[in-house]
Design a protein around this motif. Structure first.
Motif, PDB file in Angstrom:
ATOM      1  N   PHE A  80       1.169  -1.081  -0.218  1.00 34.43           N
ATOM      2  CA  PHE A  80      -0.132  -0.104   0.221  1.00 34.43           C
ATOM      3  C   PHE A  80       0.761   1.228   0.321  1.00 34.43           C
ATOM      4  CE2 PHE A  80      -3.758  -2.880   1.518  1.00 34.43           C
ATOM      5  CZ  PHE A  80      -4.191  -2.105   0.574  1.00 34.43           C
ATOM      6  N   GLY A  81       2.015   1.195   0.780  1.00 32.65           N
ATOM      7  CA  GLY A  81       2.658   2.572   0.444  1.00 32.65           C
ATOM      8  C   GLY A  81       3.830   2.294  -0.343  1.00 32.65           C
ATOM      9  N   HIS A  82       3.801   1.425  -1.474  1.00 32.85           N
ATOM     10  CA  HIS A  82       4.150   2.251  -3.077  1.00 32.85           C
ATOM     11  C   HIS A  82       3.155   2.344  -3.274  1.00 32.85           C
ATOM     12  CE1 HIS A  82       8.149  -0.179  -3.454  1.00 32.85           C
ATOM     13  NE2 HIS A  82       8.370   0.360  -2.210  1.00 32.85           N
ATOM     14  N   LEU A  83       2.237   1.140  -3.249  1.00 29.07           N
ATOM     15  CA  LEU A  83       0.555   2.143  -4.213  1.00 29.07           C
ATOM     16  C   LEU A  83       0.114   3.671  -3.891  1.00 29.07           C
ATOM     17  CD1 LEU A  83      -1.817  -0.784  -4.184  1.00 29.07           C
ATOM     18  CD2 LEU A  83      -0.368  -0.193  -6.561  1.00 29.07           C
ATOM     19  N   LEU A  84       0.453   4.283  -2.779  1.00 24.87           N
ATOM     20  CA  LEU A  84       0.765   5.532  -2.489  1.00 24.87           C
ATOM     21  C   LEU A  84       1.433   6.292  -3.046  1.00 24.87           C
ATOM     22  CD1 LEU A  84      -1.489   7.412  -0.888  1.00 24.87           C
ATOM     23  CD2 LEU A  84      -0.270   6.836   0.761  1.00 24.87           C
ATOM     24  N   SER A  85       2.865   5.408  -3.187  1.00 23.71           N
ATOM     25  CA  SER A  85       3.835   6.398  -3.655  1.00 23.71           C
ATOM     26  C   SER A  85       3.528   6.868  -5.469  1.00 23.71           C
ATOM     27  CB  SER A  85       4.962   5.554  -3.995  1.00 23.71           C
ATOM     28  OG  SER A  85       5.498   5.903  -2.213  1.00 23.71           O
ATOM     29  N   TYR A  86       3.438   5.303  -5.894  1.00 24.20           N
ATOM     30  CA  TYR A  86       2.944   5.924  -7.080  1.00 24.20           C
ATOM     31  C   TYR A  86       1.708   6.648  -8.028  1.00 24.20           C
ATOM     32  CZ  TYR A  86       1.308   4.466 -11.768  1.00 24.20           C
ATOM     33  OH  TYR A  86       0.984   4.207 -13.474  1.00 24.20           O
ATOM     34  N   ALA A  87       0.910   6.876  -7.225  1.00 25.57           N
ATOM     35  CA  ALA A  87      -0.382   7.600  -7.126  1.00 25.57           C
ATOM     36  C   ALA A  87      -0.007   8.800  -6.953  1.00 25.57           C
ATOM     37  CB  ALA A  87      -1.766   7.575  -5.650  1.00 25.57           C
ATOM     38  N   ALA A  88       1.435   9.353  -5.782  1.00 26.44           N
ATOM     39  CA  ALA A  88       1.292  10.856  -5.894  1.00 26.44           C
ATOM     40  C   ALA A  88       1.576  10.933  -6.977  1.00 26.44           C
ATOM     41  CB  ALA A  88       2.842  10.196  -4.825  1.00 26.44           C
ATOM     42  N   TRP A  89       1.896  10.697  -8.388  1.00 22.82           N
ATOM     43  CA  TRP A  89       2.903  10.821  -9.469  1.00 22.82           C
ATOM     44  C   TRP A  89       1.246  11.433 -10.493  1.00 22.82           C
ATOM     45  CZ3 TRP A  89       7.915  12.185 -10.354  1.00 22.82           C
ATOM     46  CH2 TRP A  89       8.615  10.861  -9.691  1.00 22.82           C
ATOM     47  N   TYR A  90       0.427  11.395  -9.898  1.00 23.01           N
ATOM     48  CA  TYR A  90      -0.586  11.868 -10.711  1.00 23.01           C
ATOM     49  C   TYR A  90      -1.745  12.791  -9.915  1.00 23.01           C
ATOM     50  CZ  TYR A  90       0.719   7.879 -13.852  1.00 23.01           C
ATOM     51  OH  TYR A  90       1.406   6.871 -14.612  1.00 23.01           O
ATOM     52  N   VAL A  91      -0.858  13.459  -9.166  1.00 27.43           N
ATOM     53  CA  VAL A  91      -1.922  14.461  -8.606  1.00 27.43           C
ATOM     54  C   VAL A  91      -1.132  15.695  -8.895  1.00 27.43           C
ATOM     55  CG1 VAL A  91      -2.570  12.880  -6.544  1.00 27.43           C
ATOM     56  CG2 VAL A  91      -0.309  14.653  -6.239  1.00 27.43           C
ATOM     57  N   PRO A  92      -1.578  16.883  -8.386  1.00 28.28           N
ATOM     58  CA  PRO A  92      -1.388  18.187  -8.899  1.00 28.28           C
ATOM     59  C   PRO A  92      -0.269  18.800  -7.833  1.00 28.28           C
ATOM     60  CG  PRO A  92      -2.939  18.453  -8.622  1.00 28.28           C
ATOM     61  CD  PRO A  92      -3.308  17.172  -8.169  1.00 28.28           C
ATOM     62  N   LEU A  93       0.999  19.385  -8.358  1.00 29.11           N
ATOM     63  CA  LEU A  93       1.870  19.636  -7.498  1.00 29.11           C
ATOM     64  C   LEU A  93       1.594  20.019  -5.827  1.00 29.11           C
ATOM     65  CD1 LEU A  93       4.786  21.029 -10.865  1.00 29.11           C
ATOM     66  CD2 LEU A  93       4.310  18.824  -8.981  1.00 29.11           C
ATOM     67  N   ILE A  94       3.001  19.655  -5.405  1.00 23.23           N
ATOM     68  CA  ILE A  94       2.538  20.500  -3.766  1.00 23.23           C
ATOM     69  C   ILE A  94       2.905  21.701  -3.853  1.00 23.23           C
ATOM     70  CG2 ILE A  94       2.654  19.760  -1.449  1.00 23.23           C
ATOM     71  CD1 ILE A  94       0.647  17.853  -2.866  1.00 23.23           C
ATOM     72  N   GLU A  95       2.564  22.782  -3.898  1.00 28.11           N
ATOM     73  CA  GLU A  95       3.066  24.363  -3.523  1.00 28.11           C
ATOM     74  C   GLU A  95       3.622  24.565  -2.404  1.00 28.11           C
ATOM     75  OE1 GLU A  95       2.657  26.725  -5.927  1.00 28.11           O
ATOM     76  OE2 GLU A  95       1.180  25.176  -7.188  1.00 28.11           O
ATOM     77  N   GLU A  96       4.320  24.923  -2.344  1.00 21.49           N
ATOM     78  CA  GLU A  96       5.519  25.684  -1.385  1.00 21.49           C
ATOM     79  C   GLU A  96       4.347  25.839   0.159  1.00 21.49           C
ATOM     80  OE1 GLU A  96       8.649  28.676  -0.130  1.00 21.49           O
ATOM     81  OE2 GLU A  96       8.471  28.657  -1.611  1.00 21.49           O
ATOM     82  N   GLY A  97       4.794  24.872   1.072  1.00 22.44           N
ATOM     83  CA  GLY A  97       3.851  26.080   2.573  1.00 22.44           C
ATOM     84  C   GLY A  97       2.464  24.114   2.597  1.00 22.44           C
ATOM     85  N   GLU A  98       2.482  24.127   1.698  1.00 23.56           N
ATOM     86  CA  GLU A  98       1.089  22.941   1.278  1.00 23.56           C
ATOM     87  C   GLU A  98       1.742  21.553   1.821  1.00 23.56           C
ATOM     88  OE1 GLU A  98      -1.796  24.574  -2.008  1.00 23.56           O
ATOM     89  OE2 GLU A  98      -0.711  22.332  -2.516  1.00 23.56           O
ATOM     90  N   ILE A  99       0.635  21.115   2.826  1.00 28.56           N
ATOM     91  CA  ILE A  99       1.148  19.331   3.286  1.00 28.56           C
ATOM     92  C   ILE A  99       1.108  18.009   2.683  1.00 28.56           C
ATOM     93  CG2 ILE A  99       0.862  17.847   5.185  1.00 28.56           C
ATOM     94  CD1 ILE A  99      -0.302  19.824   6.854  1.00 28.56           C
ATOM     95  N   ASP A 100       2.318  17.772   1.912  1.00 31.15           N
ATOM     96  CA  ASP A 100       2.064  16.314   0.660  1.00 31.15           C
ATOM     97  C   ASP A 100       1.710  15.642   1.466  1.00 31.15           C
ATOM     98  OD1 ASP A 100       2.850  14.829  -0.947  1.00 31.15           O
ATOM     99  OD2 ASP A 100       4.876  15.252  -1.461  1.00 31.15           O
TER     100      ASP A 100
END
Length: 247
Positions: A65-85
């Motif tokens: 599940f950790g790796h699935l979440l890491s993979y999904a992270a590539w398809y979300v909008p870029l995290i702006e400075e100050g936002e929580i990843d």
């Protein structure tokens, strides 16, 4: 048996592909392959392992599940400075939890009172070395992390060093093939994580991608092999005879 063999061959081939992709900095594709590998490995373990360990199963599931979440992270909008990843924190917390399952698995099968009595000095030395290594390795990020990211990385590094220490102590007591394979897997995990940290925060060298992914693949090969063995250590007095040999 045929499906078993096919899965093993497929996993080895995917392991090679994963190493190549990471070494060539194709991280999105590498993340997809690693997630697929872990799903297949979990399927292989559940379907063709005679003596299953509950905690090892949850290690595989949580790590997957950790790796699935890491993979999904590539398809979300870029995290702006100050936002929580949230993907960064979520995946790393899952990895920490997965390694904790392995630690608990080993500790649940030994008599802790006897362990501390017989190996008190080595345990103290290992604890001091662990703290020293964790501080040195985490500080290598050189101020590139926020306070909360630094804390998370510190805990992460602390857990993998604890895994190595527990594996070493377990091998010192049992001195059998299962504990040796687990120790080798833990050593490879530590090498992989340290090199990966250097790859992301210190050196922009593609060769490090090959190396850390290679150690990660080898680590899971050792972990799987040990899961197929039973403890046959020559010193049964060090086992907790009140429990089962498989946690």
């Amino acid at each position: 048996m045929l499906v078993n063999k096919i899965l093993k061959v497929l996993l080895l081939l995917l392991g090679g592909v994963f190493i190549m992709l990471q070494g060539l900095a194709h991280e999105v594709e590498g993340a997809a392959v690693s997630a697929l590998m872990l799903v297949l490995l979990t399927t292989l373990y559940c379907g063709w392992t005679t003596d299953k360990s509950r905690l090892f199963f949850w290690f595989l599931v949580t790590f997957t599940f950790g790796h699935l979440l890491s993979y999904a992270a590539w398809y979300v909008p870029l995290i702006e400075e100050g936002e929580i990843d949230y993907y960064y924190y979520g995946s790393n917390i899952l990895f920490i939890t997965a390694y904790l399952f392995l630690i608990i698995k080993v500790l649940s099968l030994i008599n802790l009172k006897r362990v501390f009595k017989e190996l008190s000095i080595p345990i103290i030395i290992l604890f001091v070395l662990d703290v020293f290594c964790v501080v040195i390795v985490t500080d290598a990020t050189d101020g590139r992390l926020s306070t909360y990211e630094y804390i998370l990385e510190f805990v992460y590094n602390g857990v993998i060093m604890a895994l190595l220490s527990v594996a070493l102590i377990d091998y010192m007591y049992r001195n059998d093939n299962k504990s040796m394979l687990f120790l080798l897997g833990s050593i490879c995990v530590v090498f992989s994580e340290i090199i990966q940290l250097a790859y992301y925060y210190i050196l922009e060298d593609k060769n490090l991608g090959f190396i850390y992914s290679f150690f990660l693949v080898v680590a899971f090969i050792f972990f799987y092999l040990q899961s197929q063995n039973k403890y046959t250590g020559p010193q049964p007095t060090y086992l907790d005879m009140d429990g089962q040999l498989e946690a």
